[in-house]
Enzyme design. Structure first.
Site, PDB file in Angstrom:
ATOM      1  N   ARG A   6      33.463  29.319   3.447  1.00 56.02           N
ATOM      2  CA  ARG A   6      33.347  29.496   4.898  1.00 56.02           C
ATOM      3  C   ARG A   6      32.193  30.438   5.211  1.00 56.02           C
ATOM      4  O   ARG A   6      32.183  31.585   4.791  1.00 56.02           O
ATOM      5  CB  ARG A   6      34.649  30.075   5.466  1.00 56.02           C
ATOM      6  CG  ARG A   6      35.699  29.023   5.697  1.00 56.02           C
ATOM      7  CD  ARG A   6      36.970  29.612   6.234  1.00 56.02           C
ATOM      8  NE  ARG A   6      36.793  30.390   7.459  1.00 56.02           N
ATOM      9  CZ  ARG A   6      37.804  30.817   8.210  1.00 56.02           C
ATOM     10  NH1 ARG A   6      39.049  30.536   7.861  1.00 56.02           N
ATOM     11  NH2 ARG A   6      37.579  31.525   9.292  1.00 56.02           N
ATOM     12  N   ARG A  33      43.973  32.390  21.764  1.00 56.72           N
ATOM     13  CA  ARG A  33      43.111  33.509  21.407  1.00 56.72           C
ATOM     14  C   ARG A  33      42.514  34.192  22.639  1.00 56.72           C
ATOM     15  O   ARG A  33      41.761  35.149  22.495  1.00 56.72           O
ATOM     16  CB  ARG A  33      41.952  32.978  20.561  1.00 56.72           C
ATOM     17  CG  ARG A  33      41.963  33.445  19.111  1.00 56.72           C
ATOM     18  CD  ARG A  33      40.810  32.724  18.436  1.00 56.72           C
ATOM     19  NE  ARG A  33      40.406  33.313  17.207  1.00 56.72           N
ATOM     20  CZ  ARG A  33      40.807  32.907  15.990  1.00 56.72           C
ATOM     21  NH1 ARG A  33      41.702  31.963  15.866  1.00 56.72           N
ATOM     22  NH2 ARG A  33      40.315  33.473  14.930  1.00 56.72           N
ATOM     23  N   LYS A  89      47.724  34.843   8.737  1.00 56.61           N
ATOM     24  CA  LYS A  89      48.412  33.856   9.574  1.00 56.61           C
ATOM     25  C   LYS A  89      48.536  32.506   8.856  1.00 56.61           C
ATOM     26  O   LYS A  89      49.610  31.918   8.848  1.00 56.61           O
ATOM     27  CB  LYS A  89      47.661  33.653  10.901  1.00 56.61           C
ATOM     28  CG  LYS A  89      47.489  34.919  11.721  1.00 56.61           C
ATOM     29  CD  LYS A  89      46.814  34.636  13.060  1.00 56.61           C
ATOM     30  CE  LYS A  89      45.385  34.168  12.948  1.00 56.61           C
ATOM     31  NZ  LYS A  89      44.421  35.204  12.532  1.00 56.61           N
ATOM     32  N   ARG A 139      37.925  36.335   0.338  1.00 54.17           N
ATOM     33  CA  ARG A 139      38.105  34.915   0.642  1.00 54.17           C
ATOM     34  C   ARG A 139      36.746  34.205   0.670  1.00 54.17           C
ATOM     35  O   ARG A 139      36.627  33.065   0.240  1.00 54.17           O
ATOM     36  CB  ARG A 139      38.823  34.769   1.994  1.00 54.17           C
ATOM     37  CG  ARG A 139      39.161  33.337   2.352  1.00 54.17           C
ATOM     38  CD  ARG A 139      40.102  33.248   3.548  1.00 54.17           C
ATOM     39  NE  ARG A 139      39.410  33.412   4.807  1.00 54.17           N
ATOM     40  CZ  ARG A 139      40.015  33.449   6.000  1.00 54.17           C
ATOM     41  NH1 ARG A 139      41.332  33.381   6.082  1.00 54.17           N
ATOM     42  NH2 ARG A 139      39.326  33.582   7.108  1.00 54.17           N
ATOM     43  N   ARG A 168      33.883  39.279  14.272  1.00 58.93           N
ATOM     44  CA  ARG A 168      35.155  38.591  14.535  1.00 58.93           C
ATOM     45  C   ARG A 168      36.270  39.579  14.854  1.00 58.93           C
ATOM     46  O   ARG A 168      37.105  39.318  15.711  1.00 58.93           O
ATOM     47  CB  ARG A 168      35.519  37.696  13.343  1.00 58.93           C
ATOM     48  CG  ARG A 168      34.686  36.413  13.345  1.00 58.93           C
ATOM     49  CD  ARG A 168      34.568  35.805  11.979  1.00 58.93           C
ATOM     50  NE  ARG A 168      35.846  35.419  11.425  1.00 58.93           N
ATOM     51  CZ  ARG A 168      36.085  35.306  10.110  1.00 58.93           C
ATOM     52  NH1 ARG A 168      35.132  35.558   9.243  1.00 58.93           N
ATOM     53  NH2 ARG A 168      37.264  34.929   9.703  1.00 58.93           N
TER      54      ARG A 168
END
Ligand code: ADP
Length: 197
Positions: free
Chosen positions: A135, A90, A14, A129, A147
């Site tokens: 993160r 969400r 996204k 990532r 998640r």
């Protein structure tokens, strides 16, 4: 206005696609993940509250996120051609709140673009990532799986809320090809094209 929701599970691309579409259509990108991370790194009360949920892979409470979006819309709406919402809404409650906020401003969601990516590919991308993003929620496979589960349990249903405006786009393959597939859905909605009809 042209208001898009870029929808899909964590790691579906996204953010990557939003950055490209923002350039192409001259829209304002609103990523709740980015806004929350900004608050977190500044150490604001909102950021400290959000951190607990984010690091555990859970959703930040609706009222916190909705308040943040409401402020952002008030601040930016008069200055932009439209928004790309990324990572928001969400939950169904967030979707209902967004619709209400936009209606009050005389506008609405134009289209929801849902990126389709397999779970195996999502986990692979997020772990990759995590090696560079810094993160916390990308480094543990367990948090990543949480998640994806939270997405399936609480977020996937948001597509039904926008079923009259939703389209599915394959989110695997070359990045420019995916952008082109998204553009093919958006272009018929832009003013230049509708004028020709
Ligand atoms: P990703 O889609 O890759 O999980 P985001 O940057 O969109 O990443 O979101 C990171 C985290 O921020 C989420 O796991 C969640 O804790 C929080 N978050 C972001 N957007 C929302 C939202 N709309 N509602 C609740 N929590 C959110």
């Amino acid at each position: 206005m042209l208001n898009l929701i870029l929808f899909g599970p964590p790691g579906s691309g996204k953010g990557t696609q939003a950055a490209r579409l923002v350039e192409q259509y001259n829209l304002e990108h609103i990523s709740t993940g980015d806004l929350l991370r900004e608050q977190k790194s500044k150490g604001t009360p909102l950021g400290l509250e959000a951190k607990k949920y984010m690091d555990a892979g859970q959703l930040v409470p609706d009222e916190v996120v909705i308040g943040m979006i409401s402020n952002k819309l008030d601040e930016r709406l008069a200055h932009v051609k439209g928004f790309i919402f990324d990572g928001f809404p969400r939950t169904v409650a967030q979707a209902a709140a967004l619709d209400q906020l936009l209606t009050k401003k005389g506008t609405a969601i134009s289209i929801m673009l849902a990126l389709q990516v397999s779970d195996a590919e999502l986990v692979k991308r997020l772990l990759l990532r995590g090696q560079t993003s810094g993160r916390a929620d990308d480094t543990s496979e367990e948090t990543i799986r949480t998640r994806i589960q939270v997405y399936n349990d609480q977020t996937a249903v948001v597509a039904e809320h926008y079923s009259d405006r939703a389209c599915q786009v394959k989110g695997e393959g070359d990045i420019p090809d995916i952008t082109a597939a998204l553009s093919a859905e958006i272009d018929p909605l832009t003013e230049d094209n509708t004028e020709e009809e």
